[in-house]
Enzyme design. Structure first.
Site, mmCIF file in Angstrom:
data_model
loop_
_atom_site.group_PDB
_atom_site.id
_atom_site.type_symbol
_atom_site.label_atom_id
_atom_site.label_comp_id
_atom_site.label_asym_id
_atom_site.label_seq_id
_atom_site.Cartn_x
_atom_site.Cartn_y
_atom_site.Cartn_z
ATOM 1 N N HIS A 77 75.392 11.518 34.878
ATOM 2 C CA HIS A 77 75.521 10.264 34.105
ATOM 3 C C HIS A 77 76.609 9.364 34.698
ATOM 4 C CE1 HIS A 77 75.422 8.302 29.823
ATOM 5 N NE2 HIS A 77 74.951 7.510 30.771
ATOM 6 N N ASP B 213 69.871 10.447 36.142
ATOM 7 C CA ASP B 213 71.283 10.418 35.769
ATOM 8 C C ASP B 213 71.509 11.188 34.472
ATOM 9 O OD1 ASP B 213 73.802 9.601 36.568
ATOM 10 O OD2 ASP B 213 73.763 7.713 35.476
ATOM 11 N N ILE C 46 69.417 -4.890 34.143
ATOM 12 C CA ILE C 46 69.485 -3.945 35.260
ATOM 13 C C ILE C 46 68.217 -4.014 36.097
ATOM 14 C CG2 ILE C 46 69.657 -1.508 35.892
ATOM 15 C CD1 ILE C 46 71.275 -1.106 33.280
ATOM 16 N N GLU D 222 66.447 22.374 32.069
ATOM 17 C CA GLU D 222 65.160 22.679 32.683
ATOM 18 C C GLU D 222 65.018 22.112 34.096
ATOM 19 O OE1 GLU D 222 65.036 23.489 28.569
ATOM 20 O OE2 GLU D 222 65.461 21.561 29.521
ATOM 21 N N ARG E 1 67.303 6.659 30.329
ATOM 22 C CA ARG E 1 67.558 7.705 29.341
ATOM 23 C C ARG E 1 66.688 8.911 29.669
ATOM 24 N NH1 ARG E 1 71.690 6.017 28.410
ATOM 25 N NH2 ARG E 1 72.672 5.302 26.489
#
Length: 388
Positions: free
Chosen positions: A272, A255, A148, A260, A231
């Site tokens: 996501h 994503d 990626i 929070e 992540r």
């Protein structure tokens, strides 16, 4: 007949690859030989002794107990690169979202619904609050130049950005795919100090969890924009919120929202969506199916996260052994096979951290259950399979 369990909906283009005379595909078969999964949590699952492999239709394997699987002789696959283009496209969208305040602008426009003829004037009056810089000529820093990261780097170059990246595990093959205009540096610190935008493309491990923390952000440019499509746990939330409040970080696009960051000024949170394209789901399903077939029928391993990649052709019976990566195991394996009267035509041994995988091509003797029992009884041997 091999039973393949699907824990999530897997694209039919992938499951259709399986020869239905050899494989049965179901959501909840008894004693599956293999499992195909996307996001379903597997950490609390108990695995049968006949489970050979788990194929994750995607790159991340946080939902799978990888170490536990290795201890039980279960090969865990992922599908690196299969969703790379889908994530790359969303990262490019994230670059624009981080600069131009597009999300806030989209949320503001509906408030003008009932203003009638005044809409045009109000638009011209209010648009300045959503102004933001262009990305052309700015520097994008990329942490992690895998499948990626490389696509993002090359796309950013095409958009007129300067790109600097780092990856301690950058392979020669991967480097050859990078644009010559991408500057590869030795450390994350060099990326932090030079980048106007930073995009994260590393797995979440014990070493990388929370590595975007107060110290890391202190070394970044004032007004840096951070993109996290890897992540959520890579970024320390408390440090991020402080940096957003002080203006050190101008924008954070992720994503992986958590309670929070939702609703915080400067945060653009997406649900996501990285791999949520039909093309990506198809690519992942096809790759996962082919990995399972190659392993189940031929013992070959490609793209495993807990066992080494290994591929070997055999003229006789192929004996596949998962074992601990310790001395004497191979000597003991060959001793049992030779002692049985079989001849070892070829052998391949590969290791990955604490675990190893040995394939032996044996001829001249039927490798029966008694020989398999002897091999299985060798210290530090985890699982033995015979493929004839």
């Amino acid at each position: 007949m091999y039973n393949i369990q699907t824990l999530n909906k897997i694209a039919a283009i992938g499951t259709d690859i399986f020869d239905k005379t050899k494989y049965a595909i179901a959501d909840a078969p008894e004693n599956p030989d293999a499992i195909m999964v996307r996001s379903a949590a597997m950490h609390d699952m108990e695995f049968g002794s006949n489970l050979l492999a788990i194929a994750r239709a995607g790159a991340g394997v946080n939902n799978i107990p990888v170490e536990k699987c290795a201890e039980q002789g279960i090969c865990v696959f992922n599908t690196p690169g299969a969703n790379a283009n889908a994530v790359k496209e969303l990262v490019i969208a994230g670059l624009l979202l981080s600069s131009r305040k597009i999300a806030n602008a989209l949320a503001w426009v509906p408030s003008l619904k009932n203003e009638g003829d005044q809409v045009g004037k109000l638009v011209e009056k209010g648009k300045s609050q959503f102004a933001g810089p262009e990305i052309k000529g700015k520097t994008l820093g990329i942490i992690g130049l895998g499948a990626i990261g490389i696509l993002v780097a090359n796309a950013a170059v095409s958009l007129g950005m300067k790109v600097v990246g780092t990856d301690p595990f950058l392979s020669v093959n991967a480097a050859l795919k990078l644009s010559r205009k991408v500057t590869v540096v030795a450390s994350q610190k060099e990326v932090f100090e030079n980048a106007d935008y930073i995009s994260l493309h590393v797995p979440c491990t014990a070493d990388t969890k929370g590595f975007i923390n107060a110290d890391a952000m202190a070394s970044m440019k004032d007004g840096v924009r951070i993109l996290n499509f890897a992540r959520g746990e890579l970024v320390d939330t408390a440090s991020l919120l402080s940096a957003l409040e002080s203006g050190k970080v101008a924008s954070y696009v992720t994503d992986f929202p958590n309670a929070e960051v939702i609703g915080v000024e400067g945060v653009v949170a997406l649900p996501h969506l990285g791999a949520s394209t039909p093309e990506s789901e198809d690519n992942c399903a096809v790759m996962a199916a082919n990995e399972l077939i190659d392993y189940i029928e031929f013992g070959n391993i490609k793209n495993s996260v807990n066992l080494p990649d290994a591929e070997m052709n055999a003229v006789g019976t192929k004996i596949c052994v998962i074992h601990k990566n310790v001395p004497e195991v191979i000597a003991n394996l060959t001793s049992v096979i030779s002692g049985s009267g079989a001849n070892i035509e070829n052998m391949l041994n590969k290791s990955k951290k604490d675990f190893a995988y040995t394939m032996i091509d044996a001829t001249g003797k039927d490798i029966d259950d008694a020989i398999v029992a002897q091999l299985s009884g060798i210290a530090n041997v985890i699982k033995v399979r015979v493929i004839k």
